[in-house]
Design a protein around this motif. Structure first.
Motif, short mmCIF file in Angstrom:
data_model
loop_
_atom_site.label_atom_id
_atom_site.label_comp_id
_atom_site.label_asym_id
_atom_site.label_seq_id
_atom_site.Cartn_x
_atom_site.Cartn_y
_atom_site.Cartn_z
N PRO A 52 -7.64 -23.92 -29.37
CA PRO A 52 -8.61 -24.07 -28.28
C PRO A 52 -7.95 -24.22 -26.91
CG PRO A 52 -9.11 -25.61 -30.06
CD PRO A 52 -7.81 -24.95 -30.39
N LEU A 53 -6.81 -24.88 -26.86
CA LEU A 53 -6.08 -25.03 -25.60
C LEU A 53 -5.66 -23.66 -25.07
CD1 LEU A 53 -4.72 -27.05 -23.60
CD2 LEU A 53 -2.70 -26.92 -25.08
N ALA A 54 -5.14 -22.81 -25.94
CA ALA A 54 -4.71 -21.47 -25.53
C ALA A 54 -5.91 -20.63 -25.07
CB ALA A 54 -3.99 -20.78 -26.69
N ARG A 55 -7.03 -20.73 -25.78
CA ARG A 55 -8.24 -19.99 -25.38
C ARG A 55 -8.74 -20.47 -24.02
NH1 ARG A 55 -11.45 -16.98 -28.92
NH2 ARG A 55 -13.30 -17.63 -27.78
N ASP A 56 -8.80 -21.79 -23.81
CA ASP A 56 -9.27 -22.34 -22.54
C ASP A 56 -8.36 -21.92 -21.39
OD1 ASP A 56 -11.39 -23.53 -23.85
OD2 ASP A 56 -10.52 -25.55 -23.82
N PHE A 57 -7.05 -21.97 -21.61
CA PHE A 57 -6.08 -21.56 -20.60
C PHE A 57 -6.29 -20.09 -20.22
CE2 PHE A 57 -1.92 -19.76 -19.50
CZ PHE A 57 -1.54 -20.60 -18.46
N THR A 58 -6.46 -19.25 -21.24
CA THR A 58 -6.66 -17.81 -21.01
C THR A 58 -8.00 -17.56 -20.34
OG1 THR A 58 -5.28 -17.34 -22.93
CG2 THR A 58 -6.69 -15.55 -22.12
N ARG A 59 -9.04 -18.26 -20.77
CA ARG A 59 -10.37 -18.11 -20.17
C ARG A 59 -10.32 -18.45 -18.68
NH1 ARG A 59 -13.09 -21.12 -23.44
NH2 ARG A 59 -13.88 -19.45 -24.75
N GLN A 60 -9.60 -19.51 -18.32
CA GLN A 60 -9.48 -19.88 -16.90
C GLN A 60 -8.77 -18.78 -16.12
OE1 GLN A 60 -10.85 -22.58 -15.27
NE2 GLN A 60 -10.26 -21.34 -13.50
N ALA A 61 -7.73 -18.18 -16.70
CA ALA A 61 -7.05 -17.07 -16.02
C ALA A 61 -8.02 -15.91 -15.82
CB ALA A 61 -5.83 -16.62 -16.83
N LEU A 62 -8.84 -15.61 -16.83
CA LEU A 62 -9.82 -14.52 -16.71
C LEU A 62 -10.84 -14.82 -15.61
CD1 LEU A 62 -10.42 -13.59 -20.46
CD2 LEU A 62 -8.87 -12.50 -18.81
N TYR A 63 -11.25 -16.06 -15.47
CA TYR A 63 -12.14 -16.43 -14.35
C TYR A 63 -11.43 -16.23 -13.02
CZ TYR A 63 -16.25 -18.40 -16.66
OH TYR A 63 -17.42 -18.55 -17.35
N ASP A 64 -10.20 -16.73 -12.93
CA ASP A 64 -9.46 -16.64 -11.68
C ASP A 64 -9.15 -15.21 -11.28
OD1 ASP A 64 -9.57 -19.40 -11.64
OD2 ASP A 64 -7.49 -19.68 -12.25
N TRP A 65 -8.99 -14.34 -12.27
CA TRP A 65 -8.65 -12.94 -12.01
C TRP A 65 -9.89 -12.04 -11.91
CZ3 TRP A 65 -4.38 -12.85 -16.30
CH2 TRP A 65 -3.30 -13.62 -15.87
N GLY A 66 -11.09 -12.63 -11.98
CA GLY A 66 -12.32 -11.88 -11.78
C GLY A 66 -12.88 -11.17 -13.00
N TRP A 67 -12.32 -11.40 -14.18
CA TRP A 67 -12.88 -10.81 -15.40
C TRP A 67 -14.17 -11.53 -15.78
CZ3 TRP A 67 -9.83 -8.38 -19.81
CH2 TRP A 67 -8.70 -7.71 -19.33
N LEU A 68 -14.24 -12.81 -15.47
CA LEU A 68 -15.41 -13.65 -15.76
C LEU A 68 -15.87 -14.30 -14.47
CD1 LEU A 68 -14.18 -15.37 -19.05
CD2 LEU A 68 -15.90 -13.58 -18.86
N PRO A 69 -17.15 -14.58 -14.29
CA PRO A 69 -18.23 -14.23 -15.22
C PRO A 69 -18.41 -12.72 -15.24
CG PRO A 69 -19.17 -15.15 -13.22
CD PRO A 69 -17.67 -15.27 -13.09
N ALA A 70 -18.74 -12.21 -16.40
CA ALA A 70 -18.85 -10.77 -16.59
C ALA A 70 -20.21 -10.27 -16.11
CB ALA A 70 -18.68 -10.44 -18.07
N ALA A 71 -20.18 -9.17 -15.35
CA ALA A 71 -21.40 -8.60 -14.79
C ALA A 71 -22.11 -7.68 -15.78
CB ALA A 71 -21.08 -7.83 -13.51
N THR A 72 -21.36 -7.16 -16.77
CA THR A 72 -21.95 -6.24 -17.73
C THR A 72 -21.55 -6.64 -19.15
OG1 THR A 72 -20.06 -4.73 -17.76
CG2 THR A 72 -21.74 -4.33 -16.06
N ALA A 73 -22.24 -6.08 -20.13
CA ALA A 73 -21.92 -6.35 -21.53
C ALA A 73 -20.52 -5.84 -21.87
CB ALA A 73 -22.96 -5.71 -22.45
N ASP A 74 -20.12 -4.70 -21.31
CA ASP A 74 -18.78 -4.16 -21.57
C ASP A 74 -17.69 -5.08 -21.03
OD1 ASP A 74 -19.76 -1.98 -22.92
OD2 ASP A 74 -19.47 -0.57 -21.26
N ARG A 75 -17.90 -5.62 -19.83
CA ARG A 75 -16.92 -6.54 -19.25
C ARG A 75 -16.87 -7.84 -20.04
NH1 ARG A 75 -14.74 -5.02 -14.44
NH2 ARG A 75 -14.25 -7.15 -13.83
N ARG A 76 -18.02 -8.33 -20.49
CA ARG A 76 -18.07 -9.55 -21.30
C ARG A 76 -17.33 -9.30 -22.62
NH1 ARG A 76 -23.21 -10.64 -21.16
NH2 ARG A 76 -23.75 -9.40 -22.98
N ALA A 77 -17.56 -8.14 -23.23
CA ALA A 77 -16.89 -7.81 -24.49
C ALA A 77 -15.38 -7.72 -24.30
CB ALA A 77 -17.44 -6.51 -25.05
N ALA A 78 -14.93 -7.15 -23.18
CA ALA A 78 -13.49 -7.07 -22.91
C ALA A 78 -12.87 -8.46 -22.82
CB ALA A 78 -13.24 -6.28 -21.62
#
Length: 171
Positions: A52-78
């Protein structure tokens, strides 16, 4: 090493609420690396709740890099594919390689690269033949199906290895 082509993403459901907590103190919260790229590193050696620590760390990077929040289903799936691959790589290091030492997440705008360094001598490989109904052994099969490419790096004379995987950035 295996080379695969990206499969069409499925709809894995909505993003969980309350996601995107700050990176833990054991990780590098700042982006480093080459121009046009971003790199984050998380030390995992002595942490508890590593997956869970690794997932949370990666999720935060995805937020910071603009992958999240996802605007489309394809972006959310990625983004969900990235989090699943992180989970599988870290879990494999926990189960088969004496535990992970470090997670590295890097993105150059076109490809996101995940690297998990561990102390193990084994060689990860998808279970072949893959049997969907059989418990366990699906981790590297999942990595192979979701990633553009993956492989193992070893340093001669040094213990352990780095298992890496690359996924396409959403367009």
């Amino acid at each position: 090493m295996s080379t695969t082509r990206q499969q069409p993403p499925g709809d894995l459901g909505p993003e969980p609420h309350g996601v995107g907590a700050a990176a833990p103190a054991t990780g590098s919260g700042a982006d480093e690396g080459a121009p046009g790229g971003a790199v984050r590193t998380l030390a995992l050696g002595s942490a508890s709740g590593i997956v869970p620590l690794a997932r949370d760390f990666t999720r935060q990077a995805l937020y910071d890099w603009g992958w999240l929040p996802a605007a489309t289903a394809d972006r959310r799936a990625a983004a969900e594919d990235v989090l699943l691959v992180v989970s599988e790589l870290v879990t494999n290091a926990c189960l088969h390689a004496e535990g992970p030492d470090e997670l590295r997440v890097a993105c150059d705008g076109k490809v996101l690269r995940l690297e998990v360094t561990d102390r193990g001598a084994g060689q990860p490989a998808p279970r072949n033949p893959h049997r969907a109904g059989r418990p366990g052994g699906h981790g590297m099969f999942i990595v192979q199906r979701l990633c553009l490419d993956w492989g193992v790096l070893r340093t001669p004379g040094a213990p352990g290895k780095t298992v890496w995987a690359e996924l396409a950035a959403p367009s």
